[in-house]
Each structure stands twice: as C-alpha cells, then as structure tokens.
Enzyme design. Structure first.
Site, mmCIF file in Angstrom:
data_model
loop_
_atom_site.group_PDB
_atom_site.id
_atom_site.type_symbol
_atom_site.label_atom_id
_atom_site.label_comp_id
_atom_site.label_asym_id
_atom_site.label_seq_id
_atom_site.Cartn_x
_atom_site.Cartn_y
_atom_site.Cartn_z
ATOM 1 N N ASP A 8 22.049 19.290 -37.020
ATOM 2 C CA ASP A 8 20.664 19.827 -36.521
ATOM 3 C C ASP A 8 20.600 20.315 -35.438
ATOM 4 O O ASP A 8 21.306 19.671 -34.834
ATOM 5 C CB ASP A 8 20.247 18.939 -37.102
ATOM 6 N N GLU A 49 23.723 24.483 -37.069
ATOM 7 C CA GLU A 49 22.262 24.528 -37.537
ATOM 8 C C GLU A 49 22.855 25.217 -36.310
ATOM 9 O O GLU A 49 22.012 25.307 -34.488
ATOM 10 C CB GLU A 49 21.905 23.484 -37.729
#
Length: 635
Positions: free
Chosen positions: A310, A365
């Site tokens: 992330d 991401e």
C-alpha cells in the site's frame, strides 16, 4: 538505482551473514521462547538510557528484569526457565517493555515485534499478550502453485457479514471462502490484518506490524483461514502497509525509545502531513531489518502467498505525491525528488521474496506510473509482479458522473483500458474499496442511486434507471476484465452491486455498524435483482478460467466506433463486442471474426437481460476484408 541496491545487499552479506539471516530476525527480536523454556528478549532502542521487561510474570515490577546494553542501540535479556522447568513468561500473560528515556521518564511500551495484542473492554489502548501456545496451528495444505491468471477478491474480514458487528476469521473461513470459490475468484487479498488500534482506519494506520488483528480472533484462527483457502486452491495475499505507521506511542511504534526518530525520520520529514502518520527512515539499517523480517514472518508463519504494498507512491517521492500530477514525462520519475532509499527498500523486499519464496506474488499500489516498477531487480526495476491500473476506476467515475450516455467516447475508454507500460503486468479493476467508502459511491450506486431502495425487486416494474444500471454494471466490469490488464480485482460485495456505502463505526455516525457490513444475503433472495449481477460476475470469471484471457497477450482492438458506440476486440481466441449506444441496436453489424458462437451474453435472462439473441445459432465468416482483417461476418 541498481548500484544502490547492490551495495546495500553486499553490506548485508558482509555484516549480517546474508539476506536469509538478516530477514529472519523476527525469530530473535521481541520475546522468544527457547525449547528448554528459557526466554530470550531483544529490542532496538538507540535513544534509551535503560530498558526493562515487566508484566504478569514479575508482578509488574518495572526494574527486576533489566536488559543488557549491546552495540548499535540493541538491548538483550535472558530469563531462565522456572524451577519446575516451565517458561518464566507463560503463554497468555501480559507484558510491557519499560524504557527509561534520556530525560529520565519511564515509558511503558509494546514491543515493536509483539505477535499478539488485545484491547480489553472499556480500555482505549491495546495490551501486549505473550503468544506461545503449547500447540500452535499446523498447516495441512500446500500453497497453490503460482497462478497465470489472477482473479482477486479484495476482502475485509471484519465487515464480511450481513450482521452489524465485527465478523471473525472463523466466519470468513466457513461462510465467505466458499462464496469466493463459487464466484470463480482464485485469489483473496486481505485488508486490515496487521493490527491497527483505530478500526475506522481500514487497517491503514498500523500499530503492531507483527500482530494479526485480535478483533477478528487469534493468530491460529487466521492460520486456519489461510490453510482452508489453500485447500480450495485460493491464493492469499496480505495488504501490507510499509509506507507509514500510526502516530500512537502507547500501543504503536511512535517514540518507542522516547525520541521522535528511532524507526522514523525526525522532524517534519518524519510525518505525513495528509495522513497524520509517521514515515519510516528506509536508509536505517535496523528499519530495513524490521521491515524485511516483517514480510518474511507473514510468509513463513502464516503462509501468506504474497503482498499488495500500500501507498507505494508516497514511498517513492519525497513529496509523497501530495499536490503533484503525473503526466508520464520521465523528469517526473528521475531526480532529487525521488526517495531512492525507499525505492531501494522495495527492491530489497522484492529480491528477498523472490529469492527465498519465488512462488510469492507482489503488487504495487502506485498512481504515478513509475517506469520499470514491475520489471526484475536485475534490470534495475522495482521487482514487483503487478501494479494496479488506478486510472481505470477514475475514468469510469468521470464518465458516469459527467457525461450523458450519448457523449461517451469509445476511443477514450479504449485508450484508458489499454494505456499501460510495455511488458509490465497491470491489475485492472472497475472499482475497489476506495469507491465503496463513505463520501464516494460504488458504480451500482452511481448508476441506480435511490432506486436501489425501491425497485430492485423482480415484483416491481423494471424501470429505465434500474435497467440501464444493471446492463452497464455488467458491461463495464466485463470490458475492464477482458481489456484492462493481466489480472482483475473486485472488492467484496461490488460483484452484485452492493447498495449504499461503507462506513466504519466512529463518533460521526454514533459508532454504528450499520454500514460496516456486506449484505451477501441479498444475492440469495430470488425476488431481488442482485442475483443477476452476482451470476454474471461468476460466469465471467468461469469463462476467464476456461479461456485464460488475462494470461494472454494484449488484445487487438478492431473497432472503436464513435457514432455507433461499439467497441470490438480480440483476445485469447475470443472476440468481445460491446454496444454502448443508449438506444440503438444493430442487425447485420459487420465485425472481424472467423467463426461466431455466443459464449457470454450480458443480455441473457439469467443476468437480468432481455434475451434478444439466439444462443443456438453458429455464424461463419466470409472473405470480406474489414478493419484490416481478411475475413468478417454480420452479427
């Protein structure tokens, strides 16, 4: 970049005995029990004047068990077994690390390496519980082989129930995994597993990096859940947050040794101004040890099959992507604004995972489009296997929100779905958890809005709004699945057009769980139209499993006709034809093809369509050149 990576790797080899030993530090740091019952404790607290261990085992005497100061800010303590031979620190007992700060204050902290933390009813902070059961869960099933086509079901354990409560690992194991399997997904991506004190953070404000969240159950419950997934042939990925950490100090990493640095940059550089969280110092030797060991622990102890990293954009740049747009100009990706230490950490992480566990998968991401992020480290790339195609959901929102149906631009849709870096794998998705959160809207809610409350019953008339919404929901997901990348992702519940939004209990909603759930029961009611969308999503995945278009070369787009609103393309020996015109059907429409038999039709009755096409008919092409192909036929 490769030189920086190589030098770091060489230093690890020379000073730590290799990456294998360096990343196995989770077995020695924190509190670990030896076979003979002795307890070995180790911490890194460079700013501490003294370190002690206290807890239930010594009546919470803060000074009876001091650590010995070692080199480079490390502290060690050995506690021999009791006279009866049993461990002096029993399983399930509460512990604290006591830090004497440089100003003389005593700070009670949770070890950064703690494996299990719990919050008692009525308390604000979490407590560290020593987790060392007499018999830990033993995995029975091997991990699935590396998949060629990834169909990812993005999931959150806590909301995976129609009931207004925090659901459990057990519930996910026995109620949700069979559903995922039936829908044709072969991979589950688990969010909010790393322990986070604030439930409404969606798991992105991590407080204990080595602890699985206790609000869903025990570590053994999670291990069983992963094992059962493996028995079904489902790959399990962890949503790992190494881009930042919670600012909590009582039950987090912040100010662990009494200073504002330790694991993080000191001063303003160590704080993310939008997320209000701490930023790691990726140049620090012990931070690298901590983060690399964290990844390895999740793989080897829990048997996770890889990670979705992330906040990679925030890691890659000193500006963290704040107030910055990315046009694709290479000056945006190379220069002093790039955090080379963070990029080097990601290269080390991917190298370690690929070296020790080559079957594992990593996903980035990144919204910036950093070149070579998904190329091998040996080429100077970031080493990731996949990156998220984050422009696709934004494009669908923009189209639905701002354009009339007759103004949809076919060329722009195709461009967005096919605009990806050569030879880097992308995960396509029409929507993820981001679009489901309060303040935003899912595709289904944008398309049908308030009518979802009143007109989703088959006993009510099929209104134009519901009809349009159901048909476009299917078409958007299929064209994204087939044209948008080399993998596909869906957030739980969105496959059937889950109504409303996702909102965790917080002060602003009176701590309500009403919107922190997934109403899977809606698909089981045959009087509701949600089952049509659910069935289409399942069959779409089953056809991909059969024909493997995600693992095939990129599609050849033979048509993007603006006035007809038709898109046609070939991939994996199939032809996909989409009619996005709001009011025009076509007879004898010429397309490039050799032989034609309907496999999947969004207009079929079982998908809530109008059943206007005859599936039993086979069509054969004629030698009539069309769109740079020698053969074509009429459909």
């Amino acid at each position: 970049r490769y030189s920086l990576f190589y030098n770091r790797l060489k230093n690890i080899e020379e000073n730590e005995g290799g990456l294998d030993k360096f990343s196995k530090s989770y077995k020695t740091f924190g509190v670990n029990q030896f076979v003979d019952g002795g307890i070995y404790c180790k911490e890194w607290a460079p700013g501490a004047e003294a370190v002690f261990l206290t807890g239930d085992f010594n009546g919470w005497n803060p000074f009876s068990h001091p650590y010995k100061k070692m080199e480079y800010g490390k502290w060690e303590l050995f506690i021999p077994p009791g006279q009866d031979g049993y461990p002096s620190v029993p399983h399930g007992s509460k512990l604290k690390v006591v830090i004497r700060a440089q100003n003389g204050d005593l700070l009670y902290r949770i070890s950064p390496w703690a494996r299990y933390v719990v919050r008692d009813e009525g308390k604000v902070n979490y407590d560290w519980v020593h987790w060392n059961p007499p018999q830990s869960y033993i995995h029975k099933h091997p991990s699935p082989k590396r998949l060629k086509s990834l169909r990812i079901y993005e999931s959150h354990v806590g909301i995976a129930s129609p009931e207004g409560k925090i659901a459990s690992y057990k519930n996910f194991t026995y109620n949700v995994l069979p559903r995922i399997k039936d829908l044709g997904y072969n991979c589950v991506q688990l969010m909010a597993i790393m322990e986070h004190a604030y439930y409404a953070s969606f798991g992105y404000q991590v407080t204990s990096f080595f602890a699985s969240s206790s609000r869903y159950g025990t570590p053994d419950d999670l291990k069983e859940m992963i094992d059962v997934a493996h028995s079904m042939g489902i790959t399990v990925l962890l949503d790992v947050v190494h881009s930042h950490a919670s600012k909590n100090s009582e039950d987090g990493l912040n100010k662990f040794d009494g200073t504002d640095s330790c694991f993080f940059h000191s001063g303003p550089k160590g704080t993310h101004q939008l997320w209000d969280s701490r930023l790691f110092d990726y140049a620090n030797w012990e931070v690298l040890r901590f983060l690399l060991s964290n990844l390895r622990m999740w793989i080897e102890d829990y048997r996770f099959d890889g990670f979705r990293f992330d906040g990679v954009t925030s890691m890659l740049y000193h500006h963290h992507g704040i107030g910055t747009g990315f046009s694709g100009d290479y000056n945006e990706y190379f220069g002093l604004h790039v955090d080379e230490d963070a990029l080097c950490y990601l290269m080390l992480a991917n190298h370690m995972i690929n070296f020790l566990h080559p079957e594992c998968i990593t996903i980035a991401e990144d919204v910036s489009g950093m070149p070579a992020l998904c190329r091998p480290v040996a080429e100077g790339g970031g080493g990731f296997d996949y990156r998220l195609a984050m422009a696709i959901p934004d494009k669908w929102i923009e189209i639905i929100k701002e354009l009339k149906d007759e103004d949809w631009n076919m060329g722009n849709i195709v461009y967005t779905l096919t605009n990806r870096r050569y030879d880097e794998k992308y995960i396509a998705y029409a929507e993820s958890h981001d679009q489901a959160l309060v303040g935003d809207k899912t595709l289904a809610f944008r398309l049908m809005d308030a009518e979802m409350y009143t007109n989703m019953s088959v006993l009510s008339p099929l209104t134009p709004v519901i009809d349009r919404g159901i048909q476009l929901h299917k078409m958007i997901r299929l064209i994204t699945h087939a044209l948008g990348g080399e993998s596909y992702l869906n957030f739980m519940g969105n496959e059937f057009g889950h109504p409303e939004w996702l909102d965790f209990p917080r002060k602003g909603n009176n701590e309500s769980y009403h919107y922190a759930r997934r109403q899977f029961n809606l698909t089981e009611d045959h009087l509701l139209r949600y089952r049509f969308l659910n069935t289409f999503d399942r069959d779409m995945n089953k056809f991909e499993e059969r024909f493997g278009w995600l693992a095939s070369p990129p599609a050849f787009v033979s048509e993007k006709h603006e006035s007809n609103k038709v898109i046609a393309f070939e991939r994996a020996g199939l032809i996909f034809i989409f009619n996005f015109h709001p009011c025009q059907s076509y007879v004898d429409y010429r397309v490039v093809i050799f032989k034609y038999k309907i496999l999947l039709d969004s207009d079929a009755a079982e998908y809530g369509g109008h059943q206007r096409l005859d599936h039993s008919t086979e069509y054969f092409s004629e030698a009539y050149p069309h769109n740079y192909r020698p053969n074509s036929l009429m459909v």
